[in-house]
Structures are given as structure tokens and as C-alpha cells.
Design an enzyme around this catalytic site. Structure first.
Site, PDB file in Angstrom:
ATOM      1  N   HIS A 188      40.588 -23.739  67.664  1.00  0.00           N
ATOM      2  CA  HIS A 188      39.851 -23.629  66.410  1.00  0.00           C
ATOM      3  C   HIS A 188      40.737 -23.067  65.305  1.00  0.00           C
ATOM      4  O   HIS A 188      40.588 -23.396  64.141  1.00  0.00           O
ATOM      5  CB  HIS A 188      38.603 -22.764  66.612  1.00  0.00           C
ATOM      6  CG  HIS A 188      37.551 -23.486  67.393  1.00  0.00           C
ATOM      7  ND1 HIS A 188      36.704 -22.864  68.268  1.00  0.00           N
ATOM      8  CD2 HIS A 188      37.241 -24.789  67.430  1.00  0.00           C
ATOM      9  CE1 HIS A 188      35.908 -23.775  68.805  1.00  0.00           C
ATOM     10  NE2 HIS A 188      36.212 -24.942  68.313  1.00  0.00           N
ATOM     11  N   ARG A 295      33.235 -40.513  70.064  1.00  0.00           N
ATOM     12  CA  ARG A 295      33.403 -40.509  71.530  1.00  0.00           C
ATOM     13  C   ARG A 295      32.559 -39.366  72.105  1.00  0.00           C
ATOM     14  O   ARG A 295      33.055 -38.260  72.310  1.00  0.00           O
ATOM     15  CB  ARG A 295      34.878 -40.308  71.883  1.00  0.00           C
ATOM     16  CG  ARG A 295      35.787 -41.480  71.534  1.00  0.00           C
ATOM     17  CD  ARG A 295      37.218 -41.146  71.929  1.00  0.00           C
ATOM     18  NE  ARG A 295      38.054 -42.314  72.044  1.00  0.00           N
ATOM     19  CZ  ARG A 295      38.950 -42.692  71.128  1.00  0.00           C
ATOM     20  NH1 ARG A 295      39.123 -41.996  70.031  1.00  0.00           N
ATOM     21  NH2 ARG A 295      39.690 -43.772  71.328  1.00  0.00           N
ATOM     22  N   ARG A 332      28.975 -43.639  70.383  1.00  0.00           N
ATOM     23  CA  ARG A 332      29.163 -44.350  71.639  1.00  0.00           C
ATOM     24  C   ARG A 332      28.579 -43.489  72.739  1.00  0.00           C
ATOM     25  O   ARG A 332      28.898 -42.302  72.841  1.00  0.00           O
ATOM     26  CB  ARG A 332      30.663 -44.575  71.879  1.00  0.00           C
ATOM     27  CG  ARG A 332      30.920 -45.236  73.212  1.00  0.00           C
ATOM     28  CD  ARG A 332      32.356 -45.614  73.368  1.00  0.00           C
ATOM     29  NE  ARG A 332      33.195 -44.480  73.713  1.00  0.00           N
ATOM     30  CZ  ARG A 332      34.504 -44.567  73.891  1.00  0.00           C
ATOM     31  NH1 ARG A 332      35.119 -45.720  73.725  1.00  0.00           N
ATOM     32  NH2 ARG A 332      35.210 -43.514  74.222  1.00  0.00           N
ATOM     33  N   GLU A 431      35.991 -53.993  75.860  1.00  0.00           N
ATOM     34  CA  GLU A 431      37.122 -53.318  76.499  1.00  0.00           C
ATOM     35  C   GLU A 431      37.561 -54.009  77.788  1.00  0.00           C
ATOM     36  O   GLU A 431      38.517 -53.585  78.430  1.00  0.00           O
ATOM     37  CB  GLU A 431      36.736 -51.874  76.849  1.00  0.00           C
ATOM     38  CG  GLU A 431      36.480 -51.009  75.651  1.00  0.00           C
ATOM     39  CD  GLU A 431      35.849 -49.682  76.013  1.00  0.00           C
ATOM     40  OE1 GLU A 431      36.525 -48.653  75.917  1.00  0.00           O
ATOM     41  OE2 GLU A 431      34.663 -49.669  76.403  1.00  0.00           O
ATOM     42  N   ASN A 454      42.655 -50.086  73.592  1.00  0.00           N
ATOM     43  CA  ASN A 454      43.360 -49.275  74.603  1.00  0.00           C
ATOM     44  C   ASN A 454      42.985 -49.755  76.008  1.00  0.00           C
ATOM     45  O   ASN A 454      43.832 -50.067  76.831  1.00  0.00           O
ATOM     46  CB  ASN A 454      43.003 -47.794  74.455  1.00  0.00           C
ATOM     47  CG  ASN A 454      43.184 -47.292  73.038  1.00  0.00           C
ATOM     48  OD1 ASN A 454      43.966 -47.846  72.285  1.00  0.00           O
ATOM     49  ND2 ASN A 454      42.457 -46.261  72.668  1.00  0.00           N
ATOM     50  N   ASP A 455      41.676 -49.824  76.265  1.00  0.00           N
ATOM     51  CA  ASP A 455      41.252 -50.285  77.585  1.00  0.00           C
ATOM     52  C   ASP A 455      41.439 -51.788  77.737  1.00  0.00           C
ATOM     53  O   ASP A 455      41.780 -52.264  78.817  1.00  0.00           O
ATOM     54  CB  ASP A 455      39.784 -49.899  77.847  1.00  0.00           C
ATOM     55  CG  ASP A 455      39.685 -48.487  78.409  1.00  0.00           C
ATOM     56  OD1 ASP A 455      40.453 -48.172  79.335  1.00  0.00           O
ATOM     57  OD2 ASP A 455      38.876 -47.695  77.908  1.00  0.00           O
ATOM     58  N   ARG A 465      46.881 -47.361  81.404  1.00  0.00           N
ATOM     59  CA  ARG A 465      47.220 -46.816  80.083  1.00  0.00           C
ATOM     60  C   ARG A 465      47.795 -45.409  80.150  1.00  0.00           C
ATOM     61  O   ARG A 465      48.344 -44.906  79.171  1.00  0.00           O
ATOM     62  CB  ARG A 465      45.992 -46.861  79.147  1.00  0.00           C
ATOM     63  CG  ARG A 465      44.863 -45.973  79.579  1.00  0.00           C
ATOM     64  CD  ARG A 465      43.583 -46.249  78.793  1.00  0.00           C
ATOM     65  NE  ARG A 465      43.412 -45.380  77.652  1.00  0.00           N
ATOM     66  CZ  ARG A 465      42.308 -45.315  76.917  1.00  0.00           C
ATOM     67  NH1 ARG A 465      41.271 -46.103  77.201  1.00  0.00           N
ATOM     68  NH2 ARG A 465      42.212 -44.503  75.913  1.00  0.00           N
ATOM     69  N   CYS A 502      38.496 -50.393  67.194  1.00  0.00           N
ATOM     70  CA  CYS A 502      38.577 -48.930  67.173  1.00  0.00           C
ATOM     71  C   CYS A 502      39.641 -48.383  68.119  1.00  0.00           C
ATOM     72  O   CYS A 502      39.831 -47.176  68.195  1.00  0.00           O
ATOM     73  CB  CYS A 502      37.219 -48.301  67.479  1.00  0.00           C
ATOM     74  SG  CYS A 502      36.647 -48.652  69.142  1.00  0.00           S
TER      75      CYS A 502
HETATM   76  C1  PEP Z   1      39.624 -48.032  73.685  1.00  0.00           C
HETATM   77  O1  PEP Z   1      39.558 -48.221  74.903  1.00  0.00           O
HETATM   78  O2  PEP Z   1      40.409 -48.643  72.929  1.00  0.00           O
HETATM   79  C2  PEP Z   1      38.722 -47.048  73.039  1.00  0.00           C
HETATM   80  C3  PEP Z   1      38.620 -46.966  71.735  1.00  0.00           C
HETATM   81  O3  PEP Z   1      38.061 -46.193  73.853  1.00  0.00           O
HETATM   82  P1  PEP Z   1      38.779 -44.925  74.549  1.00  0.00           P
HETATM   83  O4  PEP Z   1      40.167 -44.837  73.987  1.00  0.00           O
HETATM   84  O5  PEP Z   1      37.931 -43.758  74.273  1.00  0.00           O
HETATM   85  O6  PEP Z   1      38.759 -45.315  75.993  1.00  0.00           O
HETATM   86 MG    MG Z   2      38.000 -47.300  76.091  1.00  0.00          MG
END
Ligand code: PEP
Ligand code: MG
Length: 541
Positions: A188, A295, A332, A431, A454-455, A465, A502
């Protein structure tokens, strides 16, 4: 000249004299007490006083650093109400017949030792908040009035570690920069330093010596470096860097309130990804078009061994909705599992957690947990513009099941006459390659989509990842990914629905033009990436 290195927590260059923060540390002695009841009452009174002080601090800070940031002091109130923390202290007073001061010190050490290393404990990464509470109770017990920082000249503040309440009370006009020996990036204190825009570096270790007091220093918050008694070349270089940074900030500041439009008139929304309410302030500061990804699993991660209650979640979602006003907040539902483990729901025996029991699969399996979250989100939807998004979708059945539970929760709320937004929109994350292939069908069921690159990269390339060895080949710009993004975008648009990106790729400026040409409606990135992305969009032909 001596150069120290640490972790950068707040960007910027600060040049000035170094002054060590004086906390007025008190020696705590171990004393046997005759009257245990009296000692317990003394401790009880101190706790009440500490709680009242925290409340005052919260009120004052709301004005100075905003409600969202000030709410971090709620965590300290949580510590003050934590039965395990309190029982630890009263246990020592009762069983060992020792003084409250010693009990507070001893029990705090044990409490931190027990919880600081637990992944999902609210204490992890926030040891400084617990120490802040400890120091407050000790000061009240010692009947010492609140210490006021008396600084005449602006200085660079040095400390072993700075507690959040201390950082909150620093005046930006008097504190040019902060450097500490210890501390954590997600603390913080770090959030406050960023909110107050004070260039700061933490974690220099013992290299930051008391003998530097009064010396001329430079903090380079971009690089995480501190120069003690800089030579002329370094000084000139840093002064120039400071001027450049200032010009850049001014340029970015000027973008606030402007549209995200290319020179040929193509528009795209730029929204923010967040994981905690502390970040809302920075979403607002960076003038985001909305929150494209909240998230929510981070709330579960921070909640320790207990699930976050409906009320706790409701307060967080409501704060997000109210803070953003008419701008959309996409929450989400919890993407628990995979690399995001939580203490309140232990998932064991998984050979392949990323592909296992996670995301929507957990929510559909733990219907009660899911319903509590949906109730909290729906109730908050009455206070702004909230949308609900489901993570890790790989089949139509999952979407239908999630929507059917959502309908049941809506009906319960209607029966109770609890208000919510009847037209709340639902969306899904893309994803998995499966979701890409059925995106056309999904687009007939939900209102919007967000591509989690990302996923999607992980599952398309079959590449973990989180694996450092393959990190060099983890390419979200792989032609397969680009084709997938194009397929989803076309399918979704054929049904007249919205598509966003995203995942981390959304912030890759080398891709922006291509995304705009594909017709992506929104890019959602970390708050600090909003203005640079917006600048880039406005410069595109
Ligand atoms: C992703 O998978 O790109 C995503 C935005 O979700 P997270 O990174 O939280 O898995
Ligand atoms: Mg994801």
C-alpha cells in the site's frame, strides 16, 4: 558518487538532500503484570483508540488521495478486528501474565511469520500494514501523541521501511522522493507513492546508510537507482531526464478528455485492466473509457482462507461502478485455478492446472460460491454500468449453464425486491481455441467478447505461459493467433456484437494499427499503458 539499486515503485526523477524518517521507535520491555484483567482492559482501550485514529485517518485521506486509495486503511481495520491477531495478544497477556506492549510486539511477529508466506493470505505483501497497526497500538499504549512530521525544506525521504499511514501523511510538496531499505512493490505504501506521484525506489537493503543523511542525492524512479553525491555528469544527465519526463507527462496529460481516434477518423475504445479496488484511482487518473477487465479472482486471493462474502464483494464492485459513473465496468467472474491459486479453495492433485479445474469450470461446480458472486455483481449493477464476463469458456454448454444460474440469481433478487440493472450485459472471454471456433454460435448467446491473448497463446501454441524456458518462443503475435483474432472479430461482428482484446497483446503498439483495421472495438490494458496507447492511436494515419 555512490550508486545504489533497488526496486522502482513510482517513476520520476527527484533531486535533493536526504533525510531519514524518524519514527521515534520505542523500546518495548517485557514486564510481568499482577492484574491481568486490568492489563486486558488497557489493551482493549488502546485498540479502540487505534480504531478511532484509523477512522480519522481514513476520512482525512479520502479528501487527499481519494476514497479508492484511502480504502486501503480498511485493511488495517481488518487487522485490528482479526480474531487470530487479537487472540494472539490477549493469549500472551492472560497465559504468560505479560504486559500488553510486549504481547503486541510478540504476537505481531508471530502473526506475520505465520501468514506472510501464505500465497492467498491478506497479509502477504502487506506486512507493512500489520506493522503499521502494531506501531499505532504501541504508541497509544505508551500514551504518546501522534507524531507530526516536521520538515521545513523539501527533502528526499529515506527510511528502513515506510508504513502506509506514514506515507499517506507525507506532503508531496515537502517530500521530493522516497527511498527505503525494505518493502514490497505491491504494498500500500507503493500505491500511495504512485498516487502522490513521488519518485520512489525501495529495497536497497543495508546499502542505504545512516551516514548519507543530509547528503545530496538523486532518485531515478525509472531505473530504480539512487545516486549519493552525484558527479556533475550524472547530475546534468538526470536533470535532462527530469525535463524530458516532465514534457512527456505534459504531452500525455493533454490527451485526457480527447477521443481515441486515428488521423483518418477510425475510433477505438481504450479501457483498463484491474485486479483490485486500489487501482480504480489510477484508472480515473489515466482517463480510461471504462474498465474492460476486472480480474475478480484477486479478491479471492486476498481473502485468505475464507471466501470473500457477498457484502465484501458488493462493496468493491459498487465502488468500481460508482467511481466510473456512466463508463462500463466489466467484471470477470472468478478465474480461480491455473496459476491463480487461492487459500479459500484448495485445488490439489492436478497434473496440469492450467488446463484443469479453473475459471468457469470451478464456478459451475461450486454453484453456491458462484451465486454469491453473481448476487454481489448484480446488486452493484444498480450503481453504475456493470457487465458480467465469464472466463475460460470452451463450450456452449458452459455459457448456457452460467446464464441459467445468472437468471436464477436475478429471480431471487426480484423476489426480494433488491434492485439491479435488468439490462446487465453478459460476455465471454475468448481464451481457448474451442471458443474461437464456436465464436459465431456464442455471439448469438452473449452481448460481448474479450480476447484473452495470454491464455489463447498458451493453448494455441501448447506452451505454458509461466515457463521461463519457453518464454522466448511465447509469441502472441504468431500468425495462428492473428488469424484467430480475425476469425473471432468477423464472427462477432456478423451478429452485431462487440469485441475487445484484454490480454497483454492489447498494449503492444506494433499491433494497434492492425487491430484497428480489423475492426476491434476496444483494447483493454493496464492503467499506466492507457495514455501512451492513446497517444499512439492519435498519431496513426
Ligand atoms: C488472458 O488470458 O489474456 C487474460 C486477460 O486473462 P488472465 O491474464 O487473467 O488469465
Ligand atoms: Mg486468461
Amino acid at each position: 558518487m555512490i550508486t545504489l539499486t533497488g526496486k522502482k515503485i513510482s517513476e520520476g526523477i527527484a533531486i535533493g538532500r536526504l533525510a531519514f524518517f524518524k519514527r521515534g521507535a520505542r523500546e518495548v520491555r517485557r514486564i510481568y503484570v499482577e492484574d491481568v484483567r486490568k492489563e486486558l482492559a488497557r489493551f482493549q482501550k488502546a485498540c479502540e483508540k487505534a480504531a478511532a485514529e484509523l477512522q480519522d485517518l481514513y476520512t482525512a485521506m479520502t479528501k487527499e488521495i481519494g476514497e479508492v486509495n484511502a480504502s486501503m486503511f480498511e485493511m488495517q481495520q481488518m487487522v485490528l478486528n482479526d480474531t487470530e491477531f487479537l487472540d494472539g495478544i490477549t493469549g500472551i497477556i492472560k497465559e504468560q501474565r505479560l504486559n500488553a506492549d510486549y504481547a503486541v510486539k510478540e504476537a505481531t511477529n508471530r502473526f506475520i511469520e505465520k501468514y506472510a508466506s501464505r500465497d492467498a493470505s491478506y497479509v502477504r505483501g502487506h506486512e507493512a500494514d500489520v506493522r503499521d497497526v502494531e506501531s499505532r497500538i504501541l504508541r497509544v499504549l505508551a500514551r504518546i501523541r501522534k507524531e507530526k512530521m516536521l520538515i521545513d525544506e523539501p527533502v528526499i525521504m529515506a527510511a528502513r521501511e515506510l508504513y502506509p499511514s506514514e506515507a499517506a501523511q507525507l506532503e508531496s510538496s515537502k517530500v521530493l522522493g522516497i527511498v527505503t531499505m525494505f518493502g514490497t512493490i505491491n504494498s500500500h505504501t507503493a500505491t500511495i507513492a504512485r498516487t502522490k506521484e513521488i519518485p520512489s525506489v525501495i529495497g536497497t537493503g543495508e546499502a542505504l546508510k545512516k551516514e548519507y543523511e543530509g547528503k545530496m542525492v538523486i532518485i531515478d524512479g525509472f531505473e530504480g537507482r539512487i545516486y549519493i553525491e552525484p558527479d556533475q555528469t550524472t547530475l546534468s544527465r538526470m536533470q535532462e531526464k527530469k525535463r524530458t519526463a516532465l514534457r512527456k507527462t505534459e504531452t500525455l496529460e493533454r490527451l485526457k478528455g480527447k477521443e481515441n481516434v486515428t488521423q483518418s477518423g477510425q475510433k477505438i475504445d481504450v479501457c483498463a485492466n484491474i485486479g483490485a479496488k486500489d487501482e480504480i484511482e489510477s484508472v480515473l487518473r489515466n482517463d480510461s473509457n471504462g474498465i474492460g477487465l476486472f480480474r475478480s479472482e484477486f479478491i479471492y486471493m486476498e481473502s485468505g482462507t475464507r471466501f470473500p462474502t457477498e457484502e465484501q464483494q458488493f462493496q468493491i464492485y459498487k465502488l468500481a461502478a460508482e467511481s466510473m459513473g456512466a463508463k462500463r465496468v466489466v467484471i470477470r467472474t472468478a478465474d480461480i485455478g491455473g496459476e491463480k491459486s487461492v487459500d479459500c479453495l484448495e485445488i490439489t492433485g492436478e497434473n496440469n492446472p492450467a488446463m484443469g479445474y479453473r475459471g468457469i469450470r470451478v464456478s459451475l461446480d461450486k454453484e453456491e460460491m458462484f451465486k454469491i458472486q453473481l448476487r454481489a455483481i448484480l446488486r452493484a449493477s444498480a450503481f453504475g454500468s456493470i457487465a458480467i464476463m465469464f472466463p475460460m469458456i470452451s463450450s456452449m454448454e458452459e455459457v448456457l449453464a452460467a446464464k441459467s444460474i445468472l437468471e436464477k440469481v436475478k429471480q431471487d433478487l426480484r423476489n426480494e425486491k433488491t434492485l439491479f440493472d435488468e439490462s446487465v450485459k453478459t460476455g465471454v472471454m475468448i481464451e481457448t481455441p474451442a471458443a474461437v471456433m464456436i465464436s459465431g454460435e456464442l455471439a448469438r448467446e452473449v452481448d460481448f467478447f474479450s480476447i484473452g491473448t495470454n491464455d489463447l497463446t498458451q493453448f494455441t501454441l501448447g506452451m505454458d505461459r509461466t515457463n521461463r524456458r519457453t518464454a522466448g518462443n511465447f509469441n502472441s503475435k504468431h500468425p495462428a493467433l492473428i488469424k484467430m483474432i480475425r476469425i473471432v472479430t468477423n464472427n462477432v461482428h456478423l451478429e452485431g456484437k462487440r469485441i475487445s482484446i484484454c490480454g497483454d497483446l492489447a498494449a503492444d503498439l506494433s499491433m494497434t494499427e492492425q487491430f484497428i483495421n480489423m475492426g476491434i472495438d476496444e483494447l483493454s490494458v493496464a492503467p499506466s499503458q492507457i495514455l501512451p496507447l492513446r497517444k499512439h492511436i492519435r498519431e496513426l494515419k
